[in-house]
Design a protein around this motif. Structure first.
Motif, PDB file in Angstrom:
ATOM      1  N   ASP A  49       0.838   9.945   2.409  1.00 11.60           N
ATOM      2  CA  ASP A  49      -0.015   8.924   2.763  1.00 11.60           C
ATOM      3  C   ASP A  49       1.353   7.707   2.910  1.00 11.60           C
ATOM      4  O   ASP A  49       0.876   6.667   3.630  1.00 11.60           O
ATOM      5  CB  ASP A  49      -0.926   8.350   1.606  1.00 11.60           C
ATOM      6  N   ALA A  50       2.028   7.597   1.902  1.00  9.93           N
ATOM      7  CA  ALA A  50       3.104   6.488   1.847  1.00  9.93           C
ATOM      8  C   ALA A  50       3.848   6.565   3.180  1.00  9.93           C
ATOM      9  O   ALA A  50       4.149   5.372   3.759  1.00  9.93           O
ATOM     10  CB  ALA A  50       4.055   6.874   0.787  1.00  9.93           C
ATOM     11  N   VAL A  51       4.155   7.739   3.718  1.00  6.88           N
ATOM     12  CA  VAL A  51       4.963   7.890   4.895  1.00  6.88           C
ATOM     13  C   VAL A  51       3.969   7.248   5.928  1.00  6.88           C
ATOM     14  O   VAL A  51       4.662   6.769   6.983  1.00  6.88           O
ATOM     15  CB  VAL A  51       5.472   9.091   5.028  1.00  6.88           C
ATOM     16  N   VAL A  71       0.788  -1.288   0.012  1.00  4.13           N
ATOM     17  CA  VAL A  71       0.210   0.058   0.095  1.00  4.13           C
ATOM     18  C   VAL A  71       0.798   1.205   0.029  1.00  4.13           C
ATOM     19  O   VAL A  71       0.652   2.077  -0.744  1.00  4.13           O
ATOM     20  CB  VAL A  71      -1.004  -0.022   1.205  1.00  4.13           C
ATOM     21  N   GLY A  72       1.804   1.138   1.042  1.00  2.38           N
ATOM     22  CA  GLY A  72       2.756   2.336   0.984  1.00  2.38           C
ATOM     23  C   GLY A  72       3.533   2.588  -0.188  1.00  2.38           C
ATOM     24  O   GLY A  72       3.586   3.691  -0.726  1.00  2.38           O
ATOM     25  N   PHE A  73       4.169   1.543  -0.924  1.00  2.00           N
ATOM     26  CA  PHE A  73       4.663   1.577  -2.280  1.00  2.00           C
ATOM     27  C   PHE A  73       4.018   2.212  -3.293  1.00  2.00           C
ATOM     28  O   PHE A  73       4.191   2.920  -4.106  1.00  2.00           O
ATOM     29  CB  PHE A  73       5.346   0.289  -2.540  1.00  2.00           C
ATOM     30  N   SER A  74       2.602   1.532  -3.508  1.00  2.00           N
ATOM     31  CA  SER A  74       1.704   2.217  -4.425  1.00  2.00           C
ATOM     32  C   SER A  74       1.397   3.720  -4.145  1.00  2.00           C
ATOM     33  O   SER A  74       1.151   4.435  -5.432  1.00  2.00           O
ATOM     34  CB  SER A  74       0.260   1.564  -4.270  1.00  2.00           C
ATOM     35  N   TYR A  75       1.241   4.231  -3.110  1.00  2.00           N
ATOM     36  CA  TYR A  75       1.004   5.464  -2.730  1.00  2.00           C
ATOM     37  C   TYR A  75       2.190   6.249  -3.155  1.00  2.00           C
ATOM     38  O   TYR A  75       1.921   7.292  -3.950  1.00  2.00           O
ATOM     39  CB  TYR A  75       0.875   5.708  -1.402  1.00  2.00           C
ATOM     40  N   ARG A  80      -4.621  13.310   0.276  1.00  3.06           N
ATOM     41  CA  ARG A  80      -4.450  12.617   1.655  1.00  3.06           C
ATOM     42  C   ARG A  80      -5.554  11.838   2.072  1.00  3.06           C
ATOM     43  O   ARG A  80      -6.764  12.374   2.267  1.00  3.06           O
ATOM     44  CB  ARG A  80      -3.981  13.703   2.770  1.00  3.06           C
ATOM     45  N   TRP A  81      -5.343  10.581   2.248  1.00  3.41           N
ATOM     46  CA  TRP A  81      -6.469   9.614   2.597  1.00  3.41           C
ATOM     47  C   TRP A  81      -6.908   9.769   4.145  1.00  3.41           C
ATOM     48  O   TRP A  81      -6.096   9.796   5.125  1.00  3.41           O
ATOM     49  CB  TRP A  81      -5.896   7.965   2.452  1.00  3.41           C
ATOM     50  N   CYS A  89      10.472   9.125   0.121  1.00  2.80           N
ATOM     51  CA  CYS A  89       9.172  10.061   0.247  1.00  2.80           C
ATOM     52  C   CYS A  89       9.527  11.273   1.113  1.00  2.80           C
ATOM     53  O   CYS A  89       9.042  12.413   0.710  1.00  2.80           O
ATOM     54  CB  CYS A  89       7.987   9.391   0.811  1.00  2.80           C
ATOM     55  N   ASN A  90      10.353  11.348   2.167  1.00  2.00           N
ATOM     56  CA  ASN A  90      10.495  12.419   2.916  1.00  2.00           C
ATOM     57  C   ASN A  90      11.249  13.416   2.152  1.00  2.00           C
ATOM     58  O   ASN A  90      11.222  14.563   2.440  1.00  2.00           O
ATOM     59  CB  ASN A  90      11.106  11.808   4.287  1.00  2.00           C
ATOM     60  N   SER A  91      12.236  12.854   1.423  1.00  2.00           N
ATOM     61  CA  SER A  91      13.057  14.050   0.763  1.00  2.00           C
ATOM     62  C   SER A  91      12.159  14.993  -0.455  1.00  2.00           C
ATOM     63  O   SER A  91      12.120  15.942  -0.639  1.00  2.00           O
ATOM     64  CB  SER A  91      14.235  13.226  -0.175  1.00  2.00           C
TER      65      SER A  91
END
Length: 472
Positions: free
Chosen positions: A252-254, A240-244, A422-423, A294-296
């Motif tokens: 959402d991934a984070v 799920v995180g990778f898809s986001y 954002r979910w 993602c955070n970068s």
């Protein structure tokens, strides 16, 4: 724990639920230690005789160095097994060994499909063994994408699991919609974990929207059935995180990666000595790399545990990604390829034209790197814009040594991409639009850039210049 912009993990932090989940995991570890059989798969799977033993065989890992003949036989055995379960006259009357087993069957089925596809593609591109290539060429339907998807969708449909989960969400009686098959634990569990399996398969195929869509009826919290099985819990949040991330929904991934990594850290005392320990450790390392990426792209405040771990693992690499520029490109590529799923192609390769067969991992890496290149100079641009309330486009273009019109296009693209979804609730593809501008926003009017949220920075520069002048 503190999170920026309300980015809490999509779970509640009730201590009783947390303790129950940890207890479930401890029970699972004990079950696996008692029932693990390292001898691999037996000669036959499927058919009505001794079905329970055959089901347990279906969950056993195939040997890593299994021959091509064994891989073909394993596929035939799975086909026989699922055909018997799905197409018998009425539901199969058998008690499943445990709900851990149901996950193991689906997980191993998909793993063998994934590894076979990668092996076949590698043979088609390099042709190290012409005899094997010929066998693969003559059997394009073995471990075919269509047959695997057909099994997963058939198990979901036969069990009526989506209807049961929807009824549960509404507070209705699940048994009223379960039907003759869905009321049996064997079908219900296989159907449920087939949903998680579809998430994984669609992600491996590169269809990230459809991957998230498959989980519409599954609630992402600690009460979900998948959360009781550590491997399922880990894989669900990873995919799920990778898809986001691939859909550029970095916040959402984070959140997804953060949730499962915190849970793994709380259960690490149970992991040592467990047969899944190496797999858990590898998957968590992958998710730390993905959080760093993602955070970068979209800086946000992380949980202290995760932030500390990131600094320990990727201290210098994080700094280089945050600075941006060409030096960051190899870091992004390295982290992505070490942490991404092992993508597969949905169609058999062309054995007669090896040069036409691309490596799916390289293909998705190129797509990802195109995204990186569009954001590569974000840190440098922001460092200039934060100093002004208005700025001439040509002046900024001069600082960056690019053509003004090229800079205009770049600014407009990044302005659009700063608006993310954002979910909060409902399907994972749904959510609220918010602007992820990291405290900085801008608008372009003609050749003039108007910057908001930057006045404080400008006042600091003016104050510094005034005091510098007084000093001299």
């Amino acid at each position: 724990m503190s999170y920026q912009n309300g980015n809490r993990p999509p779970i509640d932090d009730d201590d009783v639920e947390e303790e129950a989940l940890v207890a479930d995991y401890q029970e699972q570890v004990n079950y696996e230690d008692e029932n693990y059989d390292g001898d691999g798969r037996g000669e036959t799977i499927g058919g009505p005789a001794d079905l329970k033993a055959q089901l347990e065989q279906a969950a056993a890992p195939l040997e890593y160095a299994a021959s091509l003949e064994v891989k073909f036989q394993s596929y035939d055995n799975y086909c026989s097994l699922f055909h018997y379960i799905l197409n018998s006259d009425g539901p199969v009357d058998i008690e499943q060994p445990s709900y851990y087993w149901a996950w193991d069957v689906i997980d191993e089925f998909i793993y063998q499909f994934e590894s076979f596809c990668r092996y076949r593609n590698r043979v088609a591109r390099t042709a190290p063994n012409e005899e094997e290539a010929q066998v693969l060429r003559e059997n394009p339907q073995t471990w075919g994408c269509y047959s695997v998807l057909n099994v997963l969708y058939s198990l979901i449909q036969r069990s009526q699991i989506n209807e049961q989960l929807a009824a549960q969400k509404r507070g209705d009686d699940q048994n009223a919609v379960a039907g003759e098959y869905g009321s049996r634990p064997l079908y219900k569990m296989l159907g449920y974990f087939s949903i998680i399996g579809l998430l994984r398969v669609h992600c491996l195929l590169g269809d990230f929207s459809l991957a998230l869509k498959t989980l519409d009826d599954i609630e992402m919290n600690k009460k979900a059935m998948f959360a009781r099985v550590m491997a399922a819990h880990l894989n669900t949040y990873y995919y799920v995180g990778f898809s986001y991330m691939m859909l550029r929904r970095y916040a959402d991934a984070v959140r997804m990666f953060s949730h499962i990594l915190i849970y793994v850290s709380r259960t690490k005392n149970f992991q040592k000595g467990n047969t899944q320990f190496d797999a858990i450790a590898k998957k968590t390392e992958q998710m730390y790399a993905l959080i760093a990426i993602c955070n970068s792209f979209a800086p946000t405040r992380l949980d202290d545990t995760i932030h500390t771990a990131l600094r320990e693992k990727y201290g210098e690499k994080l700094s280089r990604m945050q600075r941006g520029g060409p030096d960051a490109l190899p870091i992004y590529k390295e982290l992505f390829q070490s942490a991404c799923p092992k993508f597969i192609s949905p169609v058999p390769p062309d054995f007669d034209n090896p040069s036409l067969n691309i490596d799916p991992v390289e293909h998705h890496t190129e797509i990802f790197m195109d995204e990186v290149k569009t954001t590569l100079f974000n840190p440098t641009v922001k460092s200039y814009l934060k100093l002004y309330s208005t700025m001439d486009l040509s002046k900024l273009a001069g600082f960056l040594e690019v053509e003004p019109e090229k800079l205009r296009s770049w600014l407009l693209v990044n302005k659009q991409r700063s608006r993310q979804i954002r979910w909060t609730d409902g399907g994972l593809l749904e959510g609220e639009v918010f602007s992820n501008t990291d405290g900085l926003d801008y608008a372009i009017e003609g050749d003039l850039i108007h910057i908001s949220e930057a006045k404080q920075g400008r006042r600091l520069v003016d104050w510094y210049l005034r005091n510098l002048a007084r000093a001299y």
